[in-house]
Write a protein that holds these residues in place. Structure first.
Motif, mmCIF file in Angstrom:
data_model
loop_
_atom_site.group_PDB
_atom_site.id
_atom_site.type_symbol
_atom_site.label_atom_id
_atom_site.label_comp_id
_atom_site.label_asym_id
_atom_site.label_seq_id
_atom_site.Cartn_x
_atom_site.Cartn_y
_atom_site.Cartn_z
ATOM 1 N N PRO A 1 39.430 -48.209 83.230
ATOM 2 C CA PRO A 1 41.056 -47.996 83.025
ATOM 3 C C PRO A 1 41.491 -49.379 83.261
ATOM 4 N N VAL A 2 40.822 -50.260 84.217
ATOM 5 C CA VAL A 2 41.449 -51.546 84.681
ATOM 6 C C VAL A 2 41.134 -52.602 83.775
ATOM 7 N N THR A 3 39.841 -52.822 83.384
ATOM 8 C CA THR A 3 39.254 -53.981 82.512
ATOM 9 C C THR A 3 39.434 -53.488 81.050
ATOM 10 N N GLU A 4 39.374 -52.276 80.934
ATOM 11 C CA GLU A 4 39.479 -51.458 79.492
ATOM 12 C C GLU A 4 38.245 -51.976 78.819
ATOM 13 N N ILE A 5 37.293 -52.175 79.522
ATOM 14 C CA ILE A 5 35.703 -52.331 78.961
ATOM 15 C C ILE A 5 35.148 -50.888 78.838
ATOM 16 N N ASP A 6 34.663 -50.705 77.702
ATOM 17 C CA ASP A 6 33.603 -49.410 77.555
ATOM 18 C C ASP A 6 32.460 -49.701 78.006
ATOM 19 N N GLY A 7 32.243 -48.941 78.878
ATOM 20 C CA GLY A 7 30.972 -49.001 80.027
ATOM 21 C C GLY A 7 30.108 -47.951 79.345
ATOM 22 N N PRO A 8 28.486 -48.039 79.415
ATOM 23 C CA PRO A 8 27.792 -47.170 79.092
ATOM 24 C C PRO A 8 27.335 -46.360 80.189
ATOM 25 N N VAL A 9 27.270 -44.940 79.764
ATOM 26 C CA VAL A 9 26.922 -43.915 80.441
ATOM 27 C C VAL A 9 25.471 -43.323 79.897
ATOM 28 N N VAL A 10 24.299 -43.482 80.485
ATOM 29 C CA VAL A 10 22.997 -43.228 79.858
ATOM 30 C C VAL A 10 22.575 -41.858 80.341
ATOM 31 N N GLU A 11 22.358 -40.859 79.619
ATOM 32 C CA GLU A 11 22.252 -39.391 79.920
ATOM 33 C C GLU A 11 20.785 -38.859 79.345
ATOM 34 N N LYS A 12 20.158 -38.303 80.221
ATOM 35 C CA LYS A 12 18.868 -37.912 79.522
ATOM 36 C C LYS A 12 19.093 -36.751 78.681
ATOM 37 N N LYS A 13 18.863 -36.714 77.323
ATOM 38 C CA LYS A 13 18.948 -35.678 76.557
ATOM 39 C C LYS A 13 17.815 -35.712 75.147
ATOM 40 N N PHE A 14 17.450 -34.872 75.024
ATOM 41 C CA PHE A 14 16.349 -34.722 74.069
ATOM 42 C C PHE A 14 17.042 -34.623 72.560
ATOM 43 N N VAL A 15 16.956 -35.507 71.822
ATOM 44 C CA VAL A 15 17.337 -35.338 70.410
ATOM 45 C C VAL A 15 16.133 -35.759 69.443
ATOM 46 N N PRO A 16 15.750 -34.421 68.800
ATOM 47 C CA PRO A 16 14.695 -34.837 68.076
ATOM 48 C C PRO A 16 15.029 -35.740 66.804
ATOM 49 N N GLY A 17 14.076 -36.459 66.230
ATOM 50 C CA GLY A 17 14.613 -37.095 65.006
ATOM 51 C C GLY A 17 13.891 -36.636 63.841
ATOM 52 N N ILE A 18 14.018 -37.302 62.656
ATOM 53 C CA ILE A 18 13.307 -36.835 61.543
ATOM 54 C C ILE A 18 11.591 -37.355 61.476
ATOM 55 N N ASP A 19 11.538 -37.975 62.491
ATOM 56 C CA ASP A 19 10.008 -38.475 62.706
ATOM 57 C C ASP A 19 9.216 -37.315 63.509
ATOM 58 N N LEU A 20 9.869 -36.461 64.232
ATOM 59 C CA LEU A 20 9.074 -35.326 64.908
ATOM 60 C C LEU A 20 9.152 -34.215 64.142
ATOM 61 N N VAL A 21 10.131 -34.073 62.891
ATOM 62 C CA VAL A 21 10.223 -33.126 62.092
ATOM 63 C C VAL A 21 9.184 -33.239 61.183
ATOM 64 N N ALA A 22 8.820 -34.680 60.834
ATOM 65 C CA ALA A 22 7.717 -34.971 59.922
ATOM 66 C C ALA A 22 6.385 -34.718 60.516
ATOM 67 N N VAL A 23 6.324 -34.974 61.632
ATOM 68 C CA VAL A 23 4.866 -34.319 62.333
ATOM 69 C C VAL A 23 4.606 -33.285 62.498
ATOM 70 N N CYS A 24 5.847 -32.462 62.651
ATOM 71 C CA CYS A 24 5.578 -31.050 62.745
ATOM 72 C C CYS A 24 5.194 -30.386 61.482
ATOM 73 N N LEU A 25 6.115 -30.878 60.349
ATOM 74 C CA LEU A 25 5.821 -30.313 59.044
ATOM 75 C C LEU A 25 4.411 -30.838 58.600
ATOM 76 N N THR A 26 3.956 -31.950 58.883
ATOM 77 C CA THR A 26 2.574 -32.256 58.486
ATOM 78 C C THR A 26 1.585 -31.596 59.241
ATOM 79 N N GLY A 27 1.584 -31.344 60.520
ATOM 80 C CA GLY A 27 0.810 -30.369 61.235
ATOM 81 C C GLY A 27 0.827 -28.717 60.402
ATOM 82 N N ALA A 28 2.007 -28.453 60.150
ATOM 83 C CA ALA A 28 2.225 -26.948 59.656
ATOM 84 C C ALA A 28 1.364 -27.077 58.224
#
Lengths: 90, 203
Positions: free
Chosen positions: A41-68
């Motif tokens: 609120p003072v500097t008006e800089i958008d500061g990053p907050v890194v949170e642990k969260k698993f977000v699957p991407g299409i690379d993981l979907v591709a690996v699973c579909l290839t395995g299937a």
């Protein structure tokens, strides 16, 4: 045996697609953290907050579909014979 | 007695007319808000990352903003991307080699086209930019916002001023010896950098 492999293949493919859709349908790479931005609120800089969260991407979907697909192909070579129940000698 | 009074008056007058001393701002941010965002294009999605390991000192005179000097240091190991494999590659000796080159620095040498409006100064700042063991002189458009007496609003038990620096510029990784001419179909040669940092000058 063939039926079991095919069921595993379908379950893997379905779980990959449903999980990917449920967790945001990220069309990029799989991520294990996400960055949220909070404005100071003072500097008006958008500061990053890194949170642990698993977000699957299409690379993981591709690996699973290839395995299937590999499991499904393997199932074509598996025997059709069913496991016979073990007969008791008593 | 008369002499003492005269001396006191002379010193008071000198103090009143002397130019203001440049303030020294420390950019080590205890709140972890200071950051550098980097972005580069890749086939599947652009690679976005952020670095927060920022330190350094800048001297800034609100009455003469063009005389800005200082050095900003970014810990290369603080560069973070959401994909752990990409992060590992980024830190590895094939890309940034953070073990060998732990710091990315920018040392201010001069400022031109200095324009001040209120508490905001814009300038084209020239300095030495060091990355991956290569140092080049570059000119970067910079916006500096001087927030007088605002340190207390951020850190309640401290009095002082704040200086917010923002800069956006592009570099080429090949200019800094990062896989020059290789893998440009996978990772673009252009890297966009956005710097947003605040420094504190405590009284």
């Amino acid at each position: 045996m063939r039926r079991i492999l095919q069921r595993i293949a379908f379950a893997l493919a379905a779980a990959a697609v449903v999980g990917w859709l449920a967790l945001g349908a990220n069309r990029g790479w799989t991520k294990t953290t996400v960055t949220r931005w909070e404005k100071d609120p003072v500097t008006e800089i958008d500061g990053p907050v890194v949170e642990k969260k698993f977000v699957p991407g299409i690379d993981l979907v591709a690996v699973c579909l290839t395995g299937a697909l590999a499991l499904f192909i393997a199932s074509r070579f598996a025997s059709k014979t069913k496991n016979r129940p073990v007969s008791s000698s008593s | 007695m008369k002499n003492k009074i005269l001396c006191a008056l002379i010193f008071t007058c000198l103090g009143a007319t002397a130019p203001a001393t440049p303030l020294e701002f420390d950019f080590k941010d205890p709140k972890g808000v200071n950051n550098v965002v980097f972005k580069t294009d890749a086939p599947l999605e652009s690679i976005n990352g952020v670095a927060t390991g920022i330190s350094g000192r800048v001297t800034f005179d609100p009455d003469n903003p063009g005389a800005v000097k200082g050095k900003i240091i970014v810990q290369a190991s603080s560069l973070h991307v959401g994909n752990p494999m990409q992060k590992e590659h980024l830190h590895s000796d094939k890309w940034l080699d953070v073990a060998k080159y732990p710091e990315i620095t920018f040392e201010v040498e001069s400022a031109k086209n200095v324009k001040t409006q209120g508490n905001v100064t814009t300038a084209d700042v020239t300095g030495k930019f060091s990355l991956h063991g290569v140092t080049k002189t570059i000119t970067v458009p910079v916006k500096m916002t001087f927030l007088k007496d605002q340190l207390k609003a951020r850190i309640p038990d401290k009095d002082g001023d704040l200086l917010v620096i923002r800069a956006s510029f592009k570099i080429k990784r090949s200019d800094f010896g990062i896989n020059p001419g290789q893998g440009e179909d996978k990772v673009s040669d252009d890297i966009e950098l956005n710097l947003s940092i605040a420094g504190a000058a405590q009284r």
